[in-house]
Write a protein that holds these residues in place. Structure first.
Motif, PDB file in Angstrom:
ATOM      1  N   ASP A 174      24.088  -4.686   0.911  1.00  0.00           N
ATOM      2  CA  ASP A 174      23.739  -3.491   0.148  1.00  0.00           C
ATOM      3  C   ASP A 174      22.235  -3.266   0.107  1.00  0.00           C
ATOM      4  N   GLY A 175      21.543  -3.754   1.133  1.00  0.00           N
ATOM      5  CA  GLY A 175      20.079  -3.673   1.116  1.00  0.00           C
ATOM      6  C   GLY A 175      19.584  -2.257   1.152  1.00  0.00           C
ATOM      7  N   SER A 176      20.393  -1.342   1.711  1.00  0.00           N
ATOM      8  CA  SER A 176      19.916   0.029   1.821  1.00  0.00           C
ATOM      9  C   SER A 176      19.769   0.671   0.456  1.00  0.00           C
ATOM     10  N   LYS A 177      20.305  -0.014  -0.583  1.00  0.00           N
ATOM     11  CA  LYS A 177      20.143   0.539  -1.926  1.00  0.00           C
ATOM     12  C   LYS A 177      18.809   0.166  -2.542  1.00  0.00           C
ATOM     13  N   ILE A 178      18.110  -0.789  -1.907  1.00  0.00           N
ATOM     14  CA  ILE A 178      16.802  -1.162  -2.437  1.00  0.00           C
ATOM     15  C   ILE A 178      15.814  -0.057  -2.122  1.00  0.00           C
ATOM     16  N   ASP A 179      15.097   0.368  -3.155  1.00  0.00           N
ATOM     17  CA  ASP A 179      14.168   1.479  -3.005  1.00  0.00           C
ATOM     18  C   ASP A 179      13.059   1.127  -2.006  1.00  0.00           C
ATOM     19  N   VAL A 180      12.581   2.148  -1.282  1.00  0.00           N
ATOM     20  CA  VAL A 180      11.525   1.901  -0.296  1.00  0.00           C
ATOM     21  C   VAL A 180      10.284   1.329  -0.964  1.00  0.00           C
ATOM     22  N   VAL A 181       9.976   1.843  -2.169  1.00  0.00           N
ATOM     23  CA  VAL A 181       8.805   1.347  -2.889  1.00  0.00           C
ATOM     24  C   VAL A 181       8.949  -0.150  -3.148  1.00  0.00           C
ATOM     25  N   VAL A 182      10.167  -0.553  -3.571  1.00  0.00           N
ATOM     26  CA  VAL A 182      10.396  -1.963  -3.876  1.00  0.00           C
ATOM     27  C   VAL A 182      10.270  -2.807  -2.611  1.00  0.00           C
ATOM     28  N   ARG A 183      10.776  -2.280  -1.481  1.00  0.00           N
ATOM     29  CA  ARG A 183      10.638  -3.027  -0.225  1.00  0.00           C
ATOM     30  C   ARG A 183       9.178  -3.266   0.102  1.00  0.00           C
ATOM     31  N   ALA A 184       8.373  -2.223  -0.096  1.00  0.00           N
ATOM     32  CA  ALA A 184       6.940  -2.386   0.182  1.00  0.00           C
ATOM     33  C   ALA A 184       6.333  -3.441  -0.736  1.00  0.00           C
ATOM     34  N   PHE A 185       6.766  -3.432  -2.028  1.00  0.00           N
ATOM     35  CA  PHE A 185       6.259  -4.446  -2.960  1.00  0.00           C
ATOM     36  C   PHE A 185       6.613  -5.846  -2.483  1.00  0.00           C
ATOM     37  N   ILE A 186       7.873  -6.013  -2.008  1.00  0.00           N
ATOM     38  CA  ILE A 186       8.292  -7.340  -1.549  1.00  0.00           C
ATOM     39  C   ILE A 186       7.426  -7.781  -0.372  1.00  0.00           C
ATOM     40  N   ALA A 187       7.170  -6.840   0.557  1.00  0.00           N
ATOM     41  CA  ALA A 187       6.336  -7.182   1.709  1.00  0.00           C
ATOM     42  C   ALA A 187       4.947  -7.608   1.256  1.00  0.00           C
ATOM     43  N   PHE A 188       4.378  -6.830   0.315  1.00  0.00           N
ATOM     44  CA  PHE A 188       3.047  -7.168  -0.184  1.00  0.00           C
ATOM     45  C   PHE A 188       3.038  -8.549  -0.812  1.00  0.00           C
ATOM     46  N   ALA A 189       4.051  -8.823  -1.641  1.00  0.00           N
ATOM     47  CA  ALA A 189       4.111 -10.132  -2.290  1.00  0.00           C
ATOM     48  C   ALA A 189       4.233 -11.229  -1.248  1.00  0.00           C
ATOM     49  N   ALA A 190       5.024 -10.983  -0.171  1.00  0.00           N
ATOM     50  CA  ALA A 190       5.262 -12.032   0.828  1.00  0.00           C
ATOM     51  C   ALA A 190       3.960 -12.456   1.483  1.00  0.00           C
ATOM     52  N   PHE A 191       3.219 -11.488   2.076  1.00  0.00           N
ATOM     53  CA  PHE A 191       2.054 -11.994   2.807  1.00  0.00           C
ATOM     54  C   PHE A 191       0.892 -12.322   1.904  1.00  0.00           C
ATOM     55  N   ASN A 192       0.792 -11.622   0.750  1.00  0.00           N
ATOM     56  CA  ASN A 192      -0.322 -11.968  -0.125  1.00  0.00           C
ATOM     57  C   ASN A 192      -0.142 -13.336  -0.755  1.00  0.00           C
ATOM     58  N   SER A 193       1.126 -13.739  -0.994  1.00  0.00           N
ATOM     59  CA  SER A 193       1.318 -15.076  -1.558  1.00  0.00           C
ATOM     60  C   SER A 193       0.861 -16.128  -0.567  1.00  0.00           C
ATOM     61  N   ALA A 194       0.991 -15.848   0.745  1.00  0.00           N
ATOM     62  CA  ALA A 194       0.503 -16.804   1.734  1.00  0.00           C
ATOM     63  C   ALA A 194      -1.016 -16.954   1.629  1.00  0.00           C
ATOM     64  N   TYR A 195      -1.712 -15.815   1.454  1.00  0.00           N
ATOM     65  CA  TYR A 195      -3.178 -15.893   1.333  1.00  0.00           C
ATOM     66  C   TYR A 195      -3.565 -16.608   0.043  1.00  0.00           C
ATOM     67  N   MET A 196      -2.851 -16.272  -1.065  1.00  0.00           N
ATOM     68  CA  MET A 196      -3.138 -16.936  -2.336  1.00  0.00           C
ATOM     69  C   MET A 196      -2.897 -18.432  -2.227  1.00  0.00           C
ATOM     70  N   ALA A 197      -1.825 -18.802  -1.487  1.00  0.00           N
ATOM     71  CA  ALA A 197      -1.505 -20.227  -1.355  1.00  0.00           C
ATOM     72  C   ALA A 197      -2.671 -20.972  -0.731  1.00  0.00           C
ATOM     73  N   GLU A 198      -3.320 -20.353   0.264  1.00  0.00           N
ATOM     74  CA  GLU A 198      -4.453 -21.025   0.890  1.00  0.00           C
ATOM     75  C   GLU A 198      -5.606 -21.170  -0.097  1.00  0.00           C
TER      76      GLU A 198
END
Lengths: 370, 395
Positions: free
Chosen positions: A226-250
């Motif tokens: 049911d991923g198509s029900k996830i709002d585009v804005v939320v998808r963008a937020f998830i993407a931002f969190a994913a790669f930024n957490s990698a930078y924060m981890a470093e």
């Protein structure tokens, strides 16, 4: 022999070329013929540029107008574009009659920021903690609505500076805890966990952000039921969190590595478990040490939010670009340069403020005041 | 009965308390969790893809691409395959990153020099440059160069003339193109032989200096060799290189080559933005060398040049290389923003052209990720090799 009999030399004043305002000028501007040449050339260049800028930005500028016709001459800035579209830049497509809700959030944000700038005795700490906990909650309630009799406003209507700030703060707030977890995983003694975290971090750090965002927006619906029900804005937020957490981890890994090994050994020696050691001894010091680097990452995140316009969001840059291409304002390139100058000033205020705050934290000698 | 139970429990507890047992359990648990997640994701993905009717497989790579790519370094036409299109645009990305890295490093060096200068005006100029270009988003800067600055250039008929060899106008930067005639290979060979000889001299000189302390001007000799040898070969062959200079014909420029505005804007944006970061890194690196080092080398009679080349730079490089590598990686990654202003880079080809045509999102995303990870890995490896040269051997 009495020392007083020796004829002491009286202390001499410093040579007058090195003191006073004249000395200062000589040292800083005319210390050699080459330096004098540089000073003269630069002073002339700066004068010419400043003169041009003042002419362009103030004297020849057009301040008010309703379309590109208001700015016919290219030797002056076209601030009419900014004043005409101002509400759009600040609030996006937020309903006009609900602007007060956004204003409240802006005021709260300003109070939160100010509470971190100044110290005011023993209430400082409590007030800061209260604001950090309640500001996101209040912002959520006021911006999105749908509770407390507030009308619901869909995230698609956010735009302009509002969207930029929302994306930036969510990415920053989301990536900090994820980053800490990843950093702990990467420095863990358990080989498998450390390897997995390392690969995860290095993967996100190795690919361009825009690729990641496009990937999440396009592929997340495929990978989640049911991923198509996830709002585009939320998808963008998830993407931002994913790669930024990698930078924060470093960043946090750097902080963890700055803790002397004796701290680990001592807390183990008094019988602390891994989580107690990390929670009470290591992390408080490590996070404090990594605050300057963290601020740099935050500046990076803030600047990176501009790429959401490439997937069709109207953040500050996006809405400026859309307005520039709208039928009213499409026109000669000098309108573009005024608009981009305005955008650059907006971004600069935030990023420069953050960098000044971080250097203030670095310079503060007493670490307890953080 | 109860004693047995407690005996077993005690054994179990002490078994559990062994560090190795616990860590193994955690790690195996983690592995199982990851495998389960992968299986779950795979299953949902295949159900979803079946439901959406997406095609899979890499067969589309050999199909005809059907779109033109404007700066193409190798032979490419609209009839070429998708795979060719990817290779051409990947080459564009690599070229852009390489040129921008070199230019940003050179400009960054000058910024660092400005910030370390004794002249207050120059110092302030350096730091304002850094603050302005570092604090404004790269995408905004790219937009500025592409939509505002380069669009203000004059049209073709009134292009800015640079010594009658290069012309700048709204359609791009028209520059001369070298035409290689017979015998160019020999010059190239002479160049490579010169580089080889200077490397050998450098290694020998370094070893001799380590053993006996006798210095040898290997750098000067190397520079002379590398310039003089190819030049003399070229002189013997009567300079077989000629230049194809652009000329304005009736409607358009003839000859030479053109740097398109998209490329120029990308180059400007990437160089100026990253030079600010590189400049700060170089400045910090030079300042990280202890003041005593400079004073000591002065007191044993080194000249300023010697102080810099023998004392300061080798030590500063060790500090500079890791963050600069990071910056180069950032630069290479940010070339993906080229798709925003329409420069034909790798991501533009895949996201803007191939994905809409084929619809095979999954495979194309995988190829994109691999391409960029490959570039990142390549730069990181190169810098790691360079880092090994500058590191002080630990005893």
């Amino acid at each position: 022999m009495e020392p007083s009999n020796i004829p002491f030399k009286q202390p001499q004043p410093a040579p007058h070329q090195t003191t006073g305002i004249l000395g200062w000028i000589k040292i800083n501007f005319f210390s050699s013929w080459f330096n004098s040449l540089i000073t003269i050339v630069l002073a002339y260049t700066i004068f010419v540029l400043a003169d041009f800028f003042i002419q362009w930005a103030f004297i020849n500028a057009v301040w008010f107008g309703e379309s590109a016709k208001a700015c016919p001459n290219s030797n002056g800035a076209c601030w009419a574009f900014v004043t005409d579209r101002w509400p759009l830049f600040v609030y996006g497509l937020y309903p006009k009659e609900l602007y007060w809700r956004v204003n409240i959030v802006y005021v709260l944000a300003a109070i939160t920021i100010i509470s971190f700038l100044y110290s005011y005795g023993r209430w400082t700490r409590y007030f800061r903690i209260t604001m950090v906990i309640f500001f996101p909650l209040l912002a959520y309630i006021f911006l999105l609505g749908d509770s407390f009799d507030l009308e619901y406003v869909a995230p698609e209507n956010f735009g302009g500076l509002l969207l930029t700030l929302v994306i930036a703060s969510i990415s920053i707030l989301g990536s900090i805890p994820l980053g800490i977890i990843l950093a702990l995983g990467r420095t863990s003694e358990l080989t498998v966990i450390s390897k997995v975290c390392t690969y995860f971090i290095e993967f996100w750090r190795g690919v361009p952000h825009i690729v990641v965002i496009v990937m999440f927006v396009a592929l997340l619906p495929i990978f989640i039921p049911d991923g198509s029900k996830i709002d585009v804005v939320v998808r963008a937020f998830i993407a931002f969190a994913a790669f930024n957490s990698a930078y924060m981890a470093e960043v946090f890994r750097g902080g963890l590595q700055s803790i002397p090994i004796g701290q680990f050994e001592a807390s183990r020696a008094i019988g602390m478990s891994y989580w107690k050691m990390m929670g009470y001894i290591i992390l408080p010091q490590a996070i404090r040490n990594s605050i300057p680097a963290m601020m740099n990452t935050c500046i990076g995140i803030f600047k990176e939010t501009t790429i959401v316009m490439l997937i069709g969001f109207s953040d500050l840059l996006g809405i400026i670009q859309i307005s520039l291409e709208s039928s009213d304002w499409v026109g000669p390139p000098h309108i573009f340069s005024s608009a981009y100058t305005f955008a650059a000033i907006c971004y600069f205020i935030f990023t420069y403020g953050m960098s000044k705050y971080s250097s203030r934290l670095e310079n503060r000698s007493n670490i307890e005041q953080y | 009965m109860f004693t047995d139970f407690f005996y077993v429990m005690n054994n179990l507890i002490s078994f559990w308390r062994q560090g190795s047992v616990r860590s193994l359990t955690y790690q195996w648990g983690f592995v199982v969790l990851i495998i389960l997640t992968i299986i779950w994701v795979y299953n949902t993905a295949s159900t979803n893809m079946a439901r959406l009717g997406l095609k899979t497989g890499f067969d589309f790579l050999t199909d005809e691409a059907g779109f033109p790519i404007s700066p193409a370094l190798i032979d490419y036409s609209a009839k070429s395959s998708y795979a060719d299109a990817m290779i051409v645009t990947l080459l564009n990305t690599i070229t852009l990153s390489a040129i921008a890295i070199v230019l940003a490093t050179i400009l960054g060096f000058f910024i660092a020099m400005a910030k370390l200068s004794p002249n207050l005006l120059l110092r302030k100029l350096g730091s304002s440059y850094v603050e302005v270009f570092r604090n404004v988003p790269l995408l905004l800067q790219l937009f500025f160069w592409y939509f505002a600055a380069l669009k203000m250039l004059p049209g073709k008929r009134s292009s800015i003339n640079m010594f009658d060899v290069a012309f700048l106008n709204i359609e791009g930067f028209f520059v001369p193109l070298p035409i290689l005639e017979g015998g160019t290979n020999l010059i190239l060979w002479a160049f490579f032989i010169a580089v080889l000889i200077s490397t050998i001299i450098w290694v020998w000189a370094k070893r001799r200096q380590n053993n006996t302390g006798q210095p040898f001007p290997s750098l000067t000799i190397g520079v002379i060799l590398v310039t003089v040898l190819p030049l003399s070969v070229a002189w013997l062959l009567d300079f077989p290189i000629s230049w194809d200079i652009p000329k304005f014909g009736r409607f358009n420029f003839q000859g030479g080559t053109v740097l398109e505005p998209e490329f120029t804007a990308m180059l400007f944006g990437l160089t100026l933005y990253n030079a600010a970061f590189v400049g700060e890194i170089i400045r910090a690196g030079i300042q990280s060398v202890d003041k005593g080092q400079r004073e000591a080398s002065g007191s044993i009679g080194f000249t300023t040049m010697q102080t810099y080349s023998q004392i300061i730079v080798p030590q500063a490089l060790r500090f500079i290389i890791p963050p600069v590598t990071n910056q180069y990686l950032n630069l290479a990654k940010s070339t993906a923003l080229a798709s925003a202003i329409g420069y034909a880079d790798f991501f533009w080809a895949i996201d803007g052209a191939i994905t809409p045509q084929t619809g095979q999102v999954m495979e194309l995303q995988a190829i994109t990720l691999c391409g960029y990870l490959g570039i990142s890995l390549f730069i990181a490896t190169l810098m790691a090799i360079y880092n090994r040269f500058t590191k002080i051997p630990e005893r």
